[in-house]
Scaffold this active site. Structure first.
Site, PDB file in Angstrom:
ATOM      1  N   ASP A  44       0.717  -1.177  -0.118  1.00 25.22           N
ATOM      2  CA  ASP A  44       0.009   0.102  -0.014  1.00 25.22           C
ATOM      3  C   ASP A  44       1.051   1.255  -0.013  1.00 25.22           C
ATOM      4  O   ASP A  44       0.889   2.163   1.074  1.00 25.22           O
ATOM      5  CB  ASP A  44      -0.848  -0.089   1.238  1.00 25.22           C
ATOM      6  CG  ASP A  44      -2.048   1.030   1.208  1.00 25.22           C
ATOM      7  OD1 ASP A  44      -1.907   1.578   0.143  1.00 25.22           O
ATOM      8  OD2 ASP A  44      -2.803   1.234   2.379  1.00 25.22           O
ATOM      9  N   LYS A  70       0.861   3.763  -1.987  1.00 25.32           N
ATOM     10  CA  LYS A  70       0.227   4.851  -2.528  1.00 25.32           C
ATOM     11  C   LYS A  70       0.964   5.812  -3.349  1.00 25.32           C
ATOM     12  O   LYS A  70       1.276   7.069  -2.998  1.00 25.32           O
ATOM     13  CB  LYS A  70      -0.513   5.828  -1.311  1.00 25.32           C
ATOM     14  CG  LYS A  70      -1.594   4.607  -0.530  1.00 25.32           C
ATOM     15  CD  LYS A  70      -2.444   5.701   0.418  1.00 25.32           C
ATOM     16  CE  LYS A  70      -3.455   4.932   1.100  1.00 25.32           C
ATOM     17  NZ  LYS A  70      -2.664   3.987   2.175  1.00 25.32           N
ATOM     18  N   ASP A  75       3.918  10.399  -7.602  1.00 21.70           N
ATOM     19  CA  ASP A  75       4.830  11.440  -8.153  1.00 21.70           C
ATOM     20  C   ASP A  75       5.124  11.139  -9.786  1.00 21.70           C
ATOM     21  O   ASP A  75       4.210  10.589 -10.390  1.00 21.70           O
ATOM     22  CB  ASP A  75       6.318  10.828  -7.484  1.00 21.70           C
ATOM     23  CG  ASP A  75       7.052  12.097  -7.315  1.00 21.70           C
ATOM     24  OD1 ASP A  75       7.219  13.005  -8.131  1.00 21.70           O
ATOM     25  OD2 ASP A  75       7.545  12.306  -6.207  1.00 21.70           O
TER      26      ASP A  75
HETATM   27  P1  5BU Z   1      -7.373  -0.139   9.987  1.00 16.04           P
HETATM   28  O1  5BU Z   1      -6.391  -0.328  10.896  1.00 16.04           O
HETATM   29  O2  5BU Z   1      -8.313  -1.027   9.681  1.00 16.04           O
HETATM   30  O3  5BU Z   1      -7.893   1.386  10.120  1.00 16.04           O
HETATM   31  O4  5BU Z   1      -6.277  -0.038   8.718  1.00 16.04           O
HETATM   32  C1  5BU Z   1      -6.646   0.674   7.289  1.00 16.04           C
HETATM   33  C2  5BU Z   1      -5.438   0.434   6.560  1.00 16.04           C
HETATM   34  O5  5BU Z   1      -6.023   0.834   5.013  1.00 16.04           O
HETATM   35  C3  5BU Z   1      -4.333   1.272   6.752  1.00 16.04           C
HETATM   36  O6  5BU Z   1      -3.170   0.688   6.310  1.00 16.04           O
HETATM   37  C4  5BU Z   1      -4.329   2.440   5.685  1.00 16.04           C
HETATM   38  O7  5BU Z   1      -3.421   2.918   5.175  1.00 16.04           O
HETATM   39  C5  5BU Z   1      -5.260   1.830   4.622  1.00 16.04           C
HETATM   40  N1  5BU Z   1      -6.316   2.944   4.064  1.00 16.04           N
HETATM   41  C6  5BU Z   1      -7.330   3.402   4.618  1.00 16.04           C
HETATM   42  O8  5BU Z   1      -7.633   3.001   5.770  1.00 16.04           O
HETATM   43  N2  5BU Z   1      -8.185   4.187   3.942  1.00 16.04           N
HETATM   44  C7  5BU Z   1      -7.796   4.660   2.781  1.00 16.04           C
HETATM   45  O9  5BU Z   1      -8.890   5.341   1.859  1.00 16.04           O
HETATM   46  C8  5BU Z   1      -6.741   3.898   2.096  1.00 16.04           C
HETATM   47  C9  5BU Z   1      -5.995   3.171   2.526  1.00 16.04           C
HETATM   48 BR1  5BU Z   1      -6.457   4.487   0.334  1.00 16.04          BR
END
Ligand code: 5BU
Length: 436
Positions: free
Chosen positions: A264, A266, A269
């Protein structure tokens, strides 16, 4: 346009015209009128064409078979839809969806009058071809010519029809109702194909977000829950004791438990920097991640960079179309522009990270949705959590990201099973089409 049934001669004339126009040559086995006003004309056509009639109930019976489609048919049979008037096409679409849920082919609709307000286009977007005996322009032309209405009235009606177009309908049918194994056959991205197949075989659409900073703890967690997940999502740059051995262990586990790895990262650039961040540095992400997340913000160059980096390899991209965090600056226009960009690079795209089912229709892509816990809530830094029911049944998620809900549970292995079972039950309910 129910008026034709008030005049038996008119009914007969219309049924003869429709028969010659569209039914005579048709190879379909059945006809089905859209309830209720097209039922009389469909009955006449079924008798005339010697084709069996299917009847769609608007409300399933509360007793007996509870069937929505009545009649004698086999899965794979084709059925012509008969309707009197279309405006948005939504009534025809409801009938098409019910027939398709029974495994019938419902790809052609025969209409008496097309009001030319977008219905034909909406149906064609849902793979239903439309033949209409008359359009509103034809009718107005005839009425003006025979001086039944004035020329000005004709112009006014045409302007009205042009200005008042039905909203574009999205195809819920294709993506939301199709099972993963069918979508695996449709997709052109190799990672989407693998992920759809893994989800179908392991019966799990749970992606674990292993947001831990110790490689030992990550591997230990995956060892406990590997059987219950289809995808492991990493943030490789938060690991404090990163070393190449970690990657070796992670990829071995991916083979052992049959899951894929999503970094992930993201990316956001210019293309040149992306290629360096993807292939070089400490992490050499392209060597081990099956897929990565990437923003559309910098423009197409970002996807071009991945295209050339991935040439000859089986990799995929999840493009970020929406975010789960409160107050994020992504607008509906940005989301739609992202979907358009994805369409241009469809082969490279495994799916979209998004929150709403309306965001895209293409059944080839996977909707990856983060921000999920068993109860809806928020964290203190803007993360918004929806429930499994909401994200799968209402919001169209195909693969669901859970992080802290499992990682920080007292018993992560037991909690992973709860998430897996809940998410899978929701998915099964969704593809059965029985969502209120
Ligand atoms: P959580 O612990 O369930 O909140 O983790 C969610 C993961 O998904 C976390 O690693 C974020 O970086 C990732 N994420 C997110 O929460 N929301 C988004 O819109 C995106 C990625 Br894109």
């Amino acid at each position: 346009m129910v008026f034709e049934i008030f005049y038996s001669q008119l009914q007969e004339l219309i049924s003869v015209l429709l028969y010659d126009f569209a039914i005579k040559e048709s190879k379909c086995q059945h006809v089905c009128g859209v309830p209720y006003t097209a039922l009389p004309i469909a009955t006449l056509l079924s008798v005339k064409a010697k084709k069996s009639m299917l009847m769609r109930r608007k409300e399933a019976k509360s007793y007996g078979t509870k069937k929505v489609i009545e009649g004698h048919y086999c899965v794979g049979d084709s059925c012509l839809i008969i309707e009197d008037v279309i405006t948005s096409g939504s009534s025809v679409m409801e009938t098409v969806n019910d027939l398709r849920k029974e495994g019938l082919k419902a790809d052609e609709a025969i209409i008496i009058l097309d009001r030319e307000q977008g219905g034909k286009q909406n149906l064609e977007n849902n793979n239903v071809s439309v033949k209409s005996l008359f359009t509103m322009s034809d009718l107005i032309g005839i009425l003006v010519e025979s001086k039944k209405v004035t020329e000005q009235m004709g112009i006014d009606v045409k302007n009205y029809l042009n200005n008042v177009q039905a909203p574009k309908s999205v195809s819920l049918n294709e993506r939301i109702l199709l099972p993963y194994e069918k979508r695996a056959e449709l997709t052109s991205n190799p990672i989407a194909k693998k992920l759809f197949n893994i989800m179908a075989v392991k019966k799990t659409n749970l992606c674990i977000s292993v947001d831990l900073t110790s490689s030992i703890k990550i591997l230990d967690l995956i060892e406990q829950i590997g059987d219950h997940i289809c995808l492991v999502k990493t943030h490789i740059d938060i690991i404090e004791d990163f070393c190449d051995n970690f990657i070796t262990s992670l990829t071995n586990m991916a083979k052992k438990f049959n899951f894929l790895i999503l970094e992930d990262r993201k990316f956001a650039d210019i293309g040149n920097t992306i290629a360096l961040q993807y292939e070089k540095g400490l992490y050499k992400i392209n060597e081990w991640a099956d897929c990565v997340t990437c923003h559309s913000l910098p423009g197409e160059g970002i996807l071009k960079a991945f295209s050339s980096s991935n040439e000859g390899t089986n990799k995929g991209i999840f493009l970020l179309a929406e975010m789960s965090s409160e107050g994020n600056l992504i607008t509906p226009e940005y989301t739609q522009a992202t979907v358009k960009m994805a369409e241009k690079y469809s082969k490279l795209i495994t799916g979209l990270v998004c929150q709403k089912k309306e965001t895209f229709n293409n059944p080839e892509w996977i909707q990856l949705t983060p921000g999920v816990q068993l109860e809806s809530s928020k964290d203190s830094l803007g993360q918004v959590y929806n429930t499994p029911e909401k994200v799968i049944l209402e919001n169209g998620a195909d693969c669901v990201v859970v992080g802290r809900g499992i990682v920080f549970a007292k018993n992560p292995a037991a909690e992973a099973i709860v998430y897996k079972d809940t998410l899978w039950r929701c998915y099964m309910k969704r593809i059965s089409g029985k969502i209120e």
